[in-house]
Design an enzyme around this catalytic site. Sequence first.
Site, PDB file in Angstrom:
ATOM      1  N   PRO A  21       0.854  -1.192   0.000  1.00  0.00           N
ATOM      2  CA  PRO A  21       0.000   0.000   0.000  1.00  0.00           C
ATOM      3  C   PRO A  21       0.886   1.237   0.000  1.00  0.00           C
ATOM      4  O   PRO A  21       1.834   1.325   0.777  1.00  0.00           O
ATOM      5  CB  PRO A  21      -0.750  -0.115   1.339  1.00  0.00           C
ATOM      6  N   MET A  22       0.629   2.168  -0.891  1.00  0.00           N
ATOM      7  CA  MET A  22       1.411   3.417  -0.920  1.00  0.00           C
ATOM      8  C   MET A  22       0.460   4.562  -1.218  1.00  0.00           C
ATOM      9  O   MET A  22       0.006   4.730  -2.372  1.00  0.00           O
ATOM     10  CB  MET A  22       2.504   3.344  -1.995  1.00  0.00           C
ATOM     11  N   GLN A  75      -6.824  -1.510   3.168  1.00  0.00           N
ATOM     12  CA  GLN A  75      -6.131  -1.155   4.410  1.00  0.00           C
ATOM     13  C   GLN A  75      -6.843  -0.038   5.154  1.00  0.00           C
ATOM     14  O   GLN A  75      -7.196   0.983   4.571  1.00  0.00           O
ATOM     15  CB  GLN A  75      -4.697  -0.706   4.129  1.00  0.00           C
ATOM     16  N   CYS A 105       2.308   3.355   9.649  1.00  0.00           N
ATOM     17  CA  CYS A 105       2.503   4.694   9.079  1.00  0.00           C
ATOM     18  C   CYS A 105       3.258   5.585  10.076  1.00  0.00           C
ATOM     19  O   CYS A 105       2.817   5.775  11.208  1.00  0.00           O
ATOM     20  CB  CYS A 105       1.164   5.330   8.710  1.00  0.00           C
ATOM     21  N   LYS A 145      -0.239  -4.763   9.244  1.00  0.00           N
ATOM     22  CA  LYS A 145       1.063  -4.345   8.700  1.00  0.00           C
ATOM     23  C   LYS A 145       1.723  -3.456   9.733  1.00  0.00           C
ATOM     24  O   LYS A 145       1.145  -2.450  10.162  1.00  0.00           O
ATOM     25  CB  LYS A 145       0.869  -3.602   7.379  1.00  0.00           C
TER      26      LYS A 145
HETATM   27  C1  LIG Z   1       4.655   7.158  -0.950  1.00  0.00           C
HETATM   28  C2  LIG Z   1       4.441   6.063   0.066  1.00  0.00           C
HETATM   29  C3  LIG Z   1       3.185   5.888   0.617  1.00  0.00           C
HETATM   30  C4  LIG Z   1       2.973   4.876   1.558  1.00  0.00           C
HETATM   31  N1  LIG Z   1       1.704   4.674   2.046  1.00  0.00           N
HETATM   32  C5  LIG Z   1       1.471   3.629   2.880  1.00  0.00           C
HETATM   33  C6  LIG Z   1       0.142   3.301   3.281  1.00  0.00           C
HETATM   34  O1  LIG Z   1      -0.844   3.944   2.891  1.00  0.00           O
HETATM   35  N2  LIG Z   1      -0.020   2.255   4.134  1.00  0.00           N
HETATM   36  C7  LIG Z   1       1.057   1.502   4.582  1.00  0.00           C
HETATM   37  O2  LIG Z   1       0.878   0.563   5.362  1.00  0.00           O
HETATM   38  N3  LIG Z   1       2.316   1.778   4.188  1.00  0.00           N
HETATM   39  C8  LIG Z   1       2.536   2.791   3.329  1.00  0.00           C
HETATM   40  N4  LIG Z   1       3.797   3.016   2.879  1.00  0.00           N
HETATM   41  C9  LIG Z   1       4.877   2.093   3.264  1.00  0.00           C
HETATM   42  C10 LIG Z   1       5.031   0.978   2.207  1.00  0.00           C
HETATM   43  O3  LIG Z   1       3.899   0.165   2.156  1.00  0.00           O
HETATM   44  C11 LIG Z   1       6.264   0.094   2.542  1.00  0.00           C
HETATM   45  O4  LIG Z   1       6.083  -0.474   3.801  1.00  0.00           O
HETATM   46  C12 LIG Z   1       7.569   0.884   2.525  1.00  0.00           C
HETATM   47  O5  LIG Z   1       7.645   1.756   1.421  1.00  0.00           O
HETATM   48  C13 LIG Z   1       8.783  -0.064   2.503  1.00  0.00           C
HETATM   49  O6  LIG Z   1       8.728  -0.898   1.370  1.00  0.00           O
HETATM   50  P1  LIG Z   1       9.601  -0.601   0.030  1.00  0.00           P
HETATM   51  O7  LIG Z   1      11.034  -0.424   0.469  1.00  0.00           O
HETATM   52  O8  LIG Z   1       9.380  -1.803  -0.823  1.00  0.00           O
HETATM   53  O9  LIG Z   1       9.063   0.664  -0.558  1.00  0.00           O
HETATM   54  C14 LIG Z   1       4.036   4.038   1.970  1.00  0.00           C
HETATM   55  C15 LIG Z   1       5.314   4.235   1.422  1.00  0.00           C
HETATM   56  C16 LIG Z   1       5.508   5.229   0.478  1.00  0.00           C
HETATM   57  C17 LIG Z   1       6.896   5.396  -0.099  1.00  0.00           C
END
Ligand SMILES: Cc1cc2nc3c(=O)[nH]c(=O)nc-3n(C[C@H](O)[C@H](O)[C@H](O)COP(=O)(O)O)c2cc1C
Length: 332
Positions: A21-22, A75, A105, A145
């Site tokens: 989720p991002m 989520q 978060c 998460k």
């Molecule tokens: C722009 C952005 C938005 C994110 N939004 C969420 C979110 O809405 N919910 C969540 O649980 N994590 C969120 N995350 C965290 C990601 O899900 C993930 O845990 C984190 O980026 C690490 O994984 P990665 O290194 O593969 O990016 C976000 C990360 C980024 C960069």
Amino acid sequence: MLCRSRVPIWNSTEPLVVLAPMAGVSDFPFRKAVHAFGGVAFSVSEMIASQAIFRKASKTLRRSFKVENAIHVMQLAGNDPYLMGQAARWAVDQGAHAIDLNLGCPAKQIAISSFAGAALMRDEKLAGSIFEAVVKSVSVPVSVKMRMGWDKETLNASRLIEIAYNAGVSWITIHGRTRCQFYKDHADWDFISQLARTSPLPIIGNGDIVDIETADRHWQNTEVAGLMVGRGTYGKPWLLAQIFHKLKTGVLLPPPSLVHQHESVRRHIEDILTWYGRESGVRILRKHLGWYSKGAPGATAFRQCVFQETCPRAIFQHINVFYRDQVQEVAS
Ligand SMILES: Cc1cc2nc3c(=O)[nH]c(=O)nc-3n(C[C@H](O)[C@H](O)[C@H](O)COP(=O)(O)O)c2cc1C
């Protein structure tokens, strides 16, 4: 051969590769683009604030939209057990196949001002009440998460997993950082690996999987039930399909041809414009075009043109020229 525990919404014995989720990135158009390449077991929606659901904010409704024929995990973020339970029911009514609870978060607005997201890791009792309320409210699986803990002094993920297990939660995703690290340093895969060995619940590992090689290494070296990838997919909605293929067959799948990439980008940009409308859509598509063009010949000039442009037709012309030039360069 490792014995991996299984996540209940993924009945297959094939590797479990998940889109993270991002917020602001993994919206409906992006999830659709990722699913179109296959290999992704499921995607998790951008976080949806439980209170916002009851205001019926259009942004919230948009975040809940599911990709056709795909497993959809929604989520939720919030800190009121009753509201979270109600929100979960609403999410299931919208078609969610599972509910994921956000305990990761780090943003001030969520974790400090609203005492939600990663802040819940500091109140295990409240977190437990939320897990119980949500599990009782819905018949679909519930996952959590989280990060390793709030900071290096309070690495309580394993205690929270125990609490989640007792509340009836089905699996856990661990981002291998603390809240206080935000996105700094490296994700701690030794920590994730240790949890995957000892946890009573399946663990999906997350953090810094940027390419096929990092995914393969973590898959081979840990007992995680699955891998979740976030930022590595920026500009590469096909990455999860490549990762899946490597984990399943041991064979490296090359990136799609430039012609296929061009088609995929066009479709993604069309979907953004349809989804958000012209004004917001033009703003949102810029960051994706920035990621798509990263490192390619002519990327700087392409971005200069496209970032100033507000007319969709002209944007598509720039995209066409950009890909045509790349195809010609490869052919020459
Ligand atoms: C722009 C952005 C938005 C994110 N939004 C969420 C979110 O809405 N919910 C969540 O649980 N994590 C969120 N995350 C965290 C990601 O899900 C993930 O845990 C984190 O980026 C690490 O994984 P990665 O290194 O593969 O990016 C976000 C990360 C980024 C960069």
